[in-house]
Design a protein around this motif. Structure first.
Motif, mmCIF file in Angstrom:
data_model
loop_
_atom_site.group_PDB
_atom_site.id
_atom_site.type_symbol
_atom_site.label_atom_id
_atom_site.label_comp_id
_atom_site.label_asym_id
_atom_site.label_seq_id
_atom_site.Cartn_x
_atom_site.Cartn_y
_atom_site.Cartn_z
ATOM 1 N N ASP A 438 0.811 -1.221 0.000
ATOM 2 C CA ASP A 438 0.000 0.000 0.000
ATOM 3 C C ASP A 438 0.839 1.264 0.000
ATOM 4 O OD1 ASP A 438 -2.358 -1.391 -0.022
ATOM 5 O OD2 ASP A 438 -2.520 -1.479 2.169
ATOM 6 N N GLY A 439 2.148 1.171 -0.213
ATOM 7 C CA GLY A 439 3.005 2.334 -0.168
ATOM 8 C C GLY A 439 3.179 2.995 -1.514
ATOM 9 N N PRO A 440 3.918 4.127 -1.561
ATOM 10 C CA PRO A 440 4.158 4.835 -2.823
ATOM 11 C C PRO A 440 5.096 4.041 -3.721
ATOM 12 C CG PRO A 440 5.420 5.831 -1.062
ATOM 13 C CD PRO A 440 4.548 4.800 -0.405
ATOM 14 N N PRO A 441 5.104 4.288 -4.996
ATOM 15 C CA PRO A 441 5.966 3.542 -5.921
ATOM 16 C C PRO A 441 7.432 3.944 -5.774
ATOM 17 C CG PRO A 441 4.779 5.248 -7.102
ATOM 18 C CD PRO A 441 4.240 5.253 -5.709
ATOM 19 N N ILE A 442 8.309 2.963 -5.973
ATOM 20 C CA ILE A 442 9.762 3.226 -5.983
ATOM 21 C C ILE A 442 10.221 3.460 -7.410
ATOM 22 C CG2 ILE A 442 12.024 2.244 -5.473
ATOM 23 C CD1 ILE A 442 10.735 0.652 -3.242
ATOM 24 N N ARG A 443 9.762 2.689 -8.315
ATOM 25 C CA ARG A 443 10.026 2.878 -9.739
ATOM 26 C C ARG A 443 8.834 2.349 -10.516
ATOM 27 N NH1 ARG A 443 13.864 -1.009 -8.338
ATOM 28 N NH2 ARG A 443 15.442 0.627 -8.337
ATOM 29 N N PHE A 444 8.712 2.823 -11.775
ATOM 30 C CA PHE A 444 7.600 2.357 -12.617
ATOM 31 C C PHE A 444 8.028 2.394 -14.076
ATOM 32 C CE2 PHE A 444 7.123 6.927 -12.276
ATOM 33 C CZ PHE A 444 6.710 7.343 -13.527
ATOM 34 N N ARG A 445 7.420 1.517 -14.866
ATOM 35 C CA ARG A 445 7.706 1.428 -16.291
ATOM 36 C C ARG A 445 6.515 2.020 -17.048
ATOM 37 N NH1 ARG A 445 11.132 -1.826 -19.043
ATOM 38 N NH2 ARG A 445 11.351 -3.179 -17.226
ATOM 39 N N VAL A 453 11.758 6.790 -9.005
ATOM 40 C CA VAL A 453 11.086 7.841 -8.244
ATOM 41 C C VAL A 453 12.022 8.326 -7.155
ATOM 42 C CG1 VAL A 453 9.123 8.389 -6.767
ATOM 43 C CG2 VAL A 453 8.828 6.864 -8.733
ATOM 44 N N VAL A 454 12.261 9.649 -7.097
ATOM 45 C CA VAL A 454 13.107 10.235 -6.053
ATOM 46 C C VAL A 454 12.274 10.943 -4.998
ATOM 47 C CG1 VAL A 454 15.079 10.452 -7.597
ATOM 48 C CG2 VAL A 454 13.430 12.332 -7.435
ATOM 49 N N ARG A 455 11.069 11.390 -5.352
ATOM 50 C CA ARG A 455 10.176 12.032 -4.383
ATOM 51 C C ARG A 455 8.749 11.559 -4.656
ATOM 52 N NH1 ARG A 455 13.570 16.248 -5.840
ATOM 53 N NH2 ARG A 455 14.842 17.140 -4.157
ATOM 54 N N ALA A 456 7.990 11.431 -3.580
ATOM 55 C CA ALA A 456 6.595 11.015 -3.703
ATOM 56 C C ALA A 456 5.776 11.668 -2.593
ATOM 57 C CB ALA A 456 6.461 9.503 -3.635
ATOM 58 N N GLU A 457 4.596 12.132 -2.948
ATOM 59 C CA GLU A 457 3.650 12.730 -1.998
ATOM 60 C C GLU A 457 2.320 12.007 -2.129
ATOM 61 O OE1 GLU A 457 3.370 16.861 -2.879
ATOM 62 O OE2 GLU A 457 5.403 17.328 -2.223
ATOM 63 N N GLY A 458 1.745 11.665 -0.998
ATOM 64 C CA GLY A 458 0.455 10.987 -1.024
ATOM 65 C C GLY A 458 0.377 9.969 0.086
ATOM 66 N N VAL A 478 4.529 12.152 -7.878
ATOM 67 C CA VAL A 478 5.894 11.626 -7.830
ATOM 68 C C VAL A 478 6.789 12.403 -8.785
ATOM 69 C CG1 VAL A 478 5.040 9.331 -7.217
ATOM 70 C CG2 VAL A 478 5.495 9.873 -9.608
ATOM 71 N N GLU A 479 8.073 12.342 -8.513
ATOM 72 C CA GLU A 479 9.079 13.012 -9.347
ATOM 73 C C GLU A 479 10.216 12.040 -9.602
ATOM 74 O OE1 GLU A 479 12.240 16.729 -8.979
ATOM 75 O OE2 GLU A 479 10.332 16.822 -7.873
ATOM 76 N N ASP A 480 10.632 11.942 -10.887
ATOM 77 C CA ASP A 480 11.744 11.050 -11.196
ATOM 78 C C ASP A 480 13.059 11.798 -11.069
ATOM 79 O OD1 ASP A 480 11.955 12.611 -13.430
ATOM 80 O OD2 ASP A 480 11.294 11.083 -14.857
ATOM 81 N N ARG A 481 14.153 11.109 -11.323
ATOM 82 C CA ARG A 481 15.478 11.711 -11.116
ATOM 83 C C ARG A 481 15.824 12.769 -12.157
ATOM 84 N NH1 ARG A 481 19.339 6.557 -12.644
ATOM 85 N NH2 ARG A 481 18.502 6.179 -14.759
ATOM 86 N N HIS A 482 15.023 12.851 -13.236
ATOM 87 C CA HIS A 482 15.229 13.904 -14.241
ATOM 88 C C HIS A 482 14.367 15.129 -13.972
ATOM 89 C CE1 HIS A 482 17.687 11.234 -16.671
ATOM 90 N NE2 HIS A 482 16.730 10.295 -16.569
ATOM 91 N N GLY A 483 13.639 15.158 -12.859
ATOM 92 C CA GLY A 483 12.813 16.313 -12.501
ATOM 93 C C GLY A 483 11.428 16.303 -13.104
ATOM 94 N N ARG A 484 11.052 15.236 -13.811
ATOM 95 C CA ARG A 484 9.712 15.149 -14.380
ATOM 96 C C ARG A 484 8.738 14.670 -13.309
ATOM 97 N NH1 ARG A 484 12.872 13.294 -19.027
ATOM 98 N NH2 ARG A 484 12.848 11.192 -18.136
ATOM 99 N N ARG A 485 7.588 15.327 -13.251
ATOM 100 C CA ARG A 485 6.617 15.045 -12.211
ATOM 101 C C ARG A 485 5.368 14.409 -12.829
ATOM 102 N NH1 ARG A 485 4.657 19.302 -9.190
ATOM 103 N NH2 ARG A 485 4.645 18.009 -7.314
ATOM 104 N N LEU A 508 0.346 14.703 -16.121
ATOM 105 C CA LEU A 508 1.696 15.235 -16.021
ATOM 106 C C LEU A 508 1.643 16.668 -15.505
ATOM 107 C CD1 LEU A 508 3.152 14.028 -19.455
ATOM 108 C CD2 LEU A 508 3.342 12.897 -17.242
ATOM 109 N N PHE A 509 2.550 16.978 -14.581
ATOM 110 C CA PHE A 509 2.678 18.359 -14.104
ATOM 111 C C PHE A 509 3.649 19.109 -15.018
ATOM 112 C CE2 PHE A 509 1.273 16.008 -10.432
ATOM 113 C CZ PHE A 509 0.352 16.858 -9.840
ATOM 114 N N ALA A 510 3.454 20.397 -15.125
ATOM 115 C CA ALA A 510 4.326 21.196 -15.992
ATOM 116 C C ALA A 510 5.747 21.246 -15.443
ATOM 117 C CB ALA A 510 3.780 22.610 -16.098
#
Length: 510
Positions: A438-445, A453-458, A478-485, A508-510
């Protein structure tokens, strides 16, 4: 007595006239009638003028009629087709007034209040309607009075050449059938020795009512204008209308535009007295061929000025004129203001100030022009809905539609967007690895690319609609290591059902 004027139109042979027009009557001079089965016997339901002169009348049995006139040609009645013919005649009569009331099976009421001067007076209007209907093959009688009941009585039971100086005096000499009574009521009146309207009017009201019922006295009061009579028009009457008729038919688009401008000016004067403007209006062009052409305009804000209205009608007419096929021209035109709304008068500034952005009036004008040119359903504006599901929380509606009062959405105090700028429809499925179920994702395809994923809120939990059998969702920003949210959610909870929860990227967030 009010200033209202009614014209009653009587079509005594409409059932046979319709068949004669269709070529379904005998071509020789034999009398013609229609019949229907009633109470186990065939009865005449309509006769032509020749049969009427030979003594045949309605409600006569078919056997008796053929005994009187062996050469009688009779066909079975078609009440549905007769009703359709009466409705077509009513539609044709709308070129004289927009308020036409059906009085089946063989009559119409026309409210000609304020219209007679366009036709050189009431008598000219009455004569024109009767003459033109006879030219189309329909025998007609018409009369004008201050009430529908009096006009109905004069059209059916009074000699047309006799002048009408006073409705009450002219009505008094007519038989009791002029009060629109059914056969049983009329027979009862005659058994009581009452044969004319004047005798009913002179009878003691209390005892008369007790013996013969209130129907006769009500019809008498309605005919004399003492009691109101509610009539329902064939179509809802426009709140404001302007009518023009022409001495000669018009053909060209330029002339139609000039007439439209005159009609808009006439309607604007009436609207100004009401303090209102046009929201939806129809320009009705009455063809000499009996067909009506309708051009409608719908605006986002109430309009009363002729210039912006003509800009919309010019757009519509330039497109619609190609399909008019008005080879015989138009004999009349009417502008119906179907919907109107009050106009809020605003104080004008003394100094003209250049605006940095378009005003609401300018935007409304652009919407009106685009909607007239492209179609009302192709010009839309965003609309918010009170829905928990993000994909149903917003949508589009016609820009000309009634504007809903949407609550202003305030940005969050911390400046962090809780909803993405771009939303996928539908959400796209992804493969997710999480530290705990039930936790936030660590990585996703997603789209064949693994993203860490480097940051996650929720989570932000949104319950599904139980009526639609929707599952609970847990949303994560969530935010990946390239800064995409990304905006991800898990559909369903572990242990909630036998199905394994699935993950989706929703936006997707801007």
């Amino acid at each position: 007595m009010s200033d209202t004027r009614w014209l009653a139109l009587y079509l005594p042979h409409i059932s046979t006239d319709r068949l004669i027009r269709a070529g379904r009557a005998p071509s020789d001079d034999r009398p013609f009638a229609v019949y229907a089965k009633e109470k186990g016997a065939f009865q005449l339901k309509g006769v032509d003028a020749r049969a009427s002169k030979l003594g045949l009348n309605l409600a006569m049995s078919l056997a008796d009629a053929r005994a009187m006139q062996p050469t009688l040609e009779a066909v079975e009645a078609e009440p549905e087709e007769d009703a359709r013919a009466l409705d077509n005649i009513a539609a044709w009569c709308e070129r004289f007034t927009p308020i036409v009331v059906l009085d089946p099976p063989e009559g119409l009421f026309l409210d000609i209040s304020g219209c007679a001067h366009l036709f050189d007076g009431e008598e000219s209007l009455r004569a024109e309607i009767v003459t033109r209907l006879r030219a189309q093959g329909f025998g007609a009688r018409a009369a004008i009075a201050s009430t529908p009941g009096a006009a109905w009585a004069f059209a059916r039971h009074r000699k047309m050449r006799a002048p009408i100086d006073d409705d009450a005096k002219s009505l008094a000499a007519l038989p009791i059938e002029a009060l629109r009574l059914d056969g049983d009521a009329s027979a009862l009146m005659r058994r009581l020795g009452l044969k004319t309207v004047s005798q009913i009017a002179a009878a003691p009201r209390s005892s008369f009512t007790a013996r013969a019922g209130e129907r006769a006295m009500l019809r008498l009061d309605q005919a004399l204008g003492r009691a109101a009579e509610v009539l329902t028009p064939r179509r809802p009457a426009p709140m404001v209308f302007a009518l023009r008729r022409f001495l000669e038919p018009i053909f060209t688009l330029d002339v139609i535009l000039q007439v439209t401008e005159d009609l808009c000016g006439d309607a604007a004067e009436k609207l100004e007295r009401r303090g209102a403007g046009i929201v939806y209006a129809e320009l009705v062009l009455f063809g000499v061929d009996g067909r009506d052409r309708v051009v409608a305009v719908n605006v986002s804000r109430p309009l009363r000025e002729v210039k912006p209205l003509m800009r919309l009608f010019r757009e519509k007419l330039s497109i619609a004129a190609e399909n008019f096929d008005a080879q015989f021209g138009f004999e009349a035109a009417r502008l119906d203001v179907v919907r109107l709304a009050p106009i809020e008068e605003r104080a004008r500034t003394l100094v003209s100030v250049e605006e940095a952005a378009a005003s609401s009036e300018q935007i409304g004008g652009i919407i009106d022009i685009l909607s007239s040119r492209l179609g009302a359903k192709r010009v839309v504006r965003p609309n918010l809905h009170d829905e928990h599901a993000p994909e149903r929380a917003s949508g589009w509606r016609a820009a000309l539609g009634k504007s809903d009062d949407m609550k202003a959405v305030r940005p969050p105090a911390d400046g962090v967007l809780r909803r993405p700028v771009r939303l996928f429809s539908p959400a796209q499925i992804i493969e997710v690895m999480a530290s705990v179920p039930d936790g936030p994702p660590i990585r996703f395809r997603w789209r064949r690319v693994m993203r860490d994923v480097v940051r996650a809120e929720g989570p932000e939990r949104i319950s599904g609609d139980w009526q639609r059998h929707e599952m609970t969702r847990d949303y994560y920003r969530v935010e990946d290591r390239h800064g995409r949210r990304y905006w991800l959610y898990r559909e369903g909870l572990y242990g909630e059902s036998e199905a394994i929860p699935r993950w989706f990227v929703h936006g997707l967030f801007a």
